[in-house]
Design an enzyme around this catalytic site. Structure first.
Site, PDB file in Angstrom:
ATOM      1  N   ASP A  49      40.287  55.167  32.883  1.00 28.86           N
ATOM      2  CA  ASP A  49      39.415  55.031  33.921  1.00 28.86           C
ATOM      3  C   ASP A  49      40.403  54.712  35.203  1.00 28.86           C
ATOM      4  OD1 ASP A  49      37.990  54.187  36.387  1.00 28.86           O
ATOM      5  OD2 ASP A  49      36.553  53.015  35.157  1.00 28.86           O
TER       6      ASP A  49
ATOM      7  N   LYS B 223      37.391  56.713  44.501  1.00 30.53           N
ATOM      8  CA  LYS B 223      38.089  55.916  45.627  1.00 30.53           C
ATOM      9  C   LYS B 223      38.860  56.740  46.509  1.00 30.53           C
ATOM     10  CE  LYS B 223      36.750  51.511  43.768  1.00 30.53           C
ATOM     11  NZ  LYS B 223      36.666  50.781  42.800  1.00 30.53           N
TER      12      LYS B 223
ATOM     13  N   TYR C  16      36.738  46.703  34.666  1.00 32.35           N
ATOM     14  CA  TYR C  16      35.276  47.185  35.327  1.00 32.35           C
ATOM     15  C   TYR C  16      35.249  48.769  35.184  1.00 32.35           C
ATOM     16  CZ  TYR C  16      31.528  47.569  38.744  1.00 32.35           C
ATOM     17  OH  TYR C  16      30.536  47.856  39.372  1.00 32.35           O
TER      18      TYR C  16
END
Ligand SMILES: *Cc1c(COP(=O)(O)O)cnc(C)c1O
Length: 429
Positions: free
Chosen positions: A239, A267, A144
């Site tokens: 990523d 994050k 994702y």
């Protein structure tokens, strides 16, 4: 434990907010039931508006590595807030955070702050296409990278949960340039590049997959991706929105000794505020506007509150270096849960690294998305509900990663294992 206030709050929210939530993974659709509304958090615990306490393993889906409401971070944010929330002009705080990140991750020479991981991945793709003058991109099933149109193809996380990998509303033409390969399958990648290598702008990958549950890369997977992309003049994008500063101080790439061309972070680097970034080689990053002709912008990018939250969080992580201890605590918990599950004759496999883990209800340890999809989601739902009822807040889907924080104690771990023992006994296959 009562849930009356949360139930009422959800009914009210549904009147105004689409589906009652601002991100689909917050709903309990995959496991059944309604979401809890959270009042506050402190350390390893969160408290819902009915006053129930939970040991939290969602950690805001990754950012909360220090636990909830760490005093130093909150104090610093409060101080900066008093000077104003946003100016739309440079502040020194942006340079301060950027310097820390570049010092910690050698492959990043220049970076650009954005406000979400989605933006980071989207901008990284645009940059890779701008740099290579090629259009095709390669991603892996179950990875994702945010809800970017061209990346919402066989994606993980919420998209996986709903068995709805390709969102509606995305033109076929957008997805046409996205080539999807199985995670951990280096032969498939090699074959693809032999055929189409000259058209591929980039390969984007989660170096540890965290959005189909925690799936570790096979030994040579990432280094092979580096070799293949170099050979064909494609860029490699890591990523690390999830893994950055979560596995070690820096990226997972630091531990692997691999230098991707572009890295996405998010994050943890915002410590709970909206911060993400993409960065990489100077030569590549110099194409970003205003230096170059790859356009990318953001009204609230580098927002002072978000920057100070990131700076304080990283400084604590650098000083305290909690990573080994986090890994050991996670190992104890993950293996403890697996053992209790097996004792109750359940097919459980614990996958873990650093402070990330997933307990898969699966006969075999999954190594890619196909295997994850063979897990027993109805067993997982029973497990989730039993744990929640007894004060343990897990991500409400089998296809997600649990996160530990520095605030989780031996006592939390022991309690979680003890509770799981009782919950497993009640699960019927
Ligand atoms: C969470 C996540 C994103 C998306 O970040 P948002 O801030 O939710 O847009 C992208 N990539 C990975 C690997 C993630 O875990």
């Amino acid at each position: 434990m009562g849930k009356k206030m949360s139930e009422a709050a959800f009914l009210e929210a549904e009147k105004y907010i689409a589906g009652g939530v601002d991100s689909p993974v917050r709903a309990f659709k995959a496991v059944g039931g309604d979401p809890l509304f959270i009042q506050k958090g402190k350390g390893s615990k969160i408290y819902d508006i009915d006053g129930n306490e939970y040991i939290d393993y969602v950690g805001s889906w990754g950012p909360a590595i220090l636990g909830h409401a760490p005093e130093k971070v909150i104090d610093a944010v409060r101080k900066v807030a008093e000077r104003g929330l946003s100016f739309g002009a440079p502040t020194i705080l942006e340079t301060e955070l950027a310097r820390r990140i570049i010092k910690a991750i050698p492959s990043i020479e220049r970076l650009r702050f954005v406000s979400s991981g989605t933006e980071a991945a989207m901008s990284a793709l645009r940059l890779a296409r701008g740099f290579t003058k090629r259009e095709d991109i390669v991603k892996f099933t179950g990875c994702y990278h945010g809800h970017v149109d061209s990346l919402l193809v066989e994606a993980g996380s919420g998209a996986a949960t709903f068995g709805n990998p390709t969102s509606s509303g995305i033109p076929k033409d957008f997805a046409r340039h996205t080539i999807v390969l199985p995670y951990n399958d280096i032969d498939a990648c090699q074959n693809l590049f032999k055929e189409l290598g000259e058209t591929i702008a980039c390969v984007i990958v989660e170096p540890i997959a965290g959005n189909m549950g925690t799936i570790l890369p096979n030994e040579n997977f990432l280094s092979a991706l580096r070799e293949i992309t170099l050979k064909y003049g494609s860029l490699l994008i890591f990523d690390e929105v999830l893994t950055g500063f979560r596995i070690t101080y820096g990226g997972y790439q630091n531990l692997m000794g691999i230098r991707p061309d572009i890295t996405c972070l998010g994050k943890v680097i915002g410590g709970g505020m909206p911060v993400a970034l993409y960065g990489g080689r100077k030569e590549v990053m110099s194409l970003v506007s205003p230096q170059g002709d790859v356009y990318q912008a953001g009204t609230l990018s580098g927002n002072p509150l978000a920057m100070i939250s990131g700076i304080e969080t990283l400084d604590i992580l650098r000083r305290e270096n909690p990573y080994l201890s986090l890994h050991q605590t996670t190992e104890k918990l993950a293996l403890g849960l697996e053992e209790e599950g097996k004792r109750s004759n359940l097919p459980v496999k614990a996958s873990f690294i650093g402070s990330m883990f997933t307990l898969f209800f699966c006969d075999k340890m999954p190594g890619n998305f196909d295997m994850v999809n063979r897990c027993d989601t109805s067993l997982f739902s029973m497990y989730f509900k039993g744990m929640l009822k007894n004060g343990v807040y897990l991500p409400p889907s089998q296809f997600e990663t649990n996160f530990l924080s520095c605030a989780h104690t031996e006592d939390d771990i022991r309690k979680t294992i003890d509770i799981s023992k009782e919950v497993f006994k009640d699960i019927k296959r």
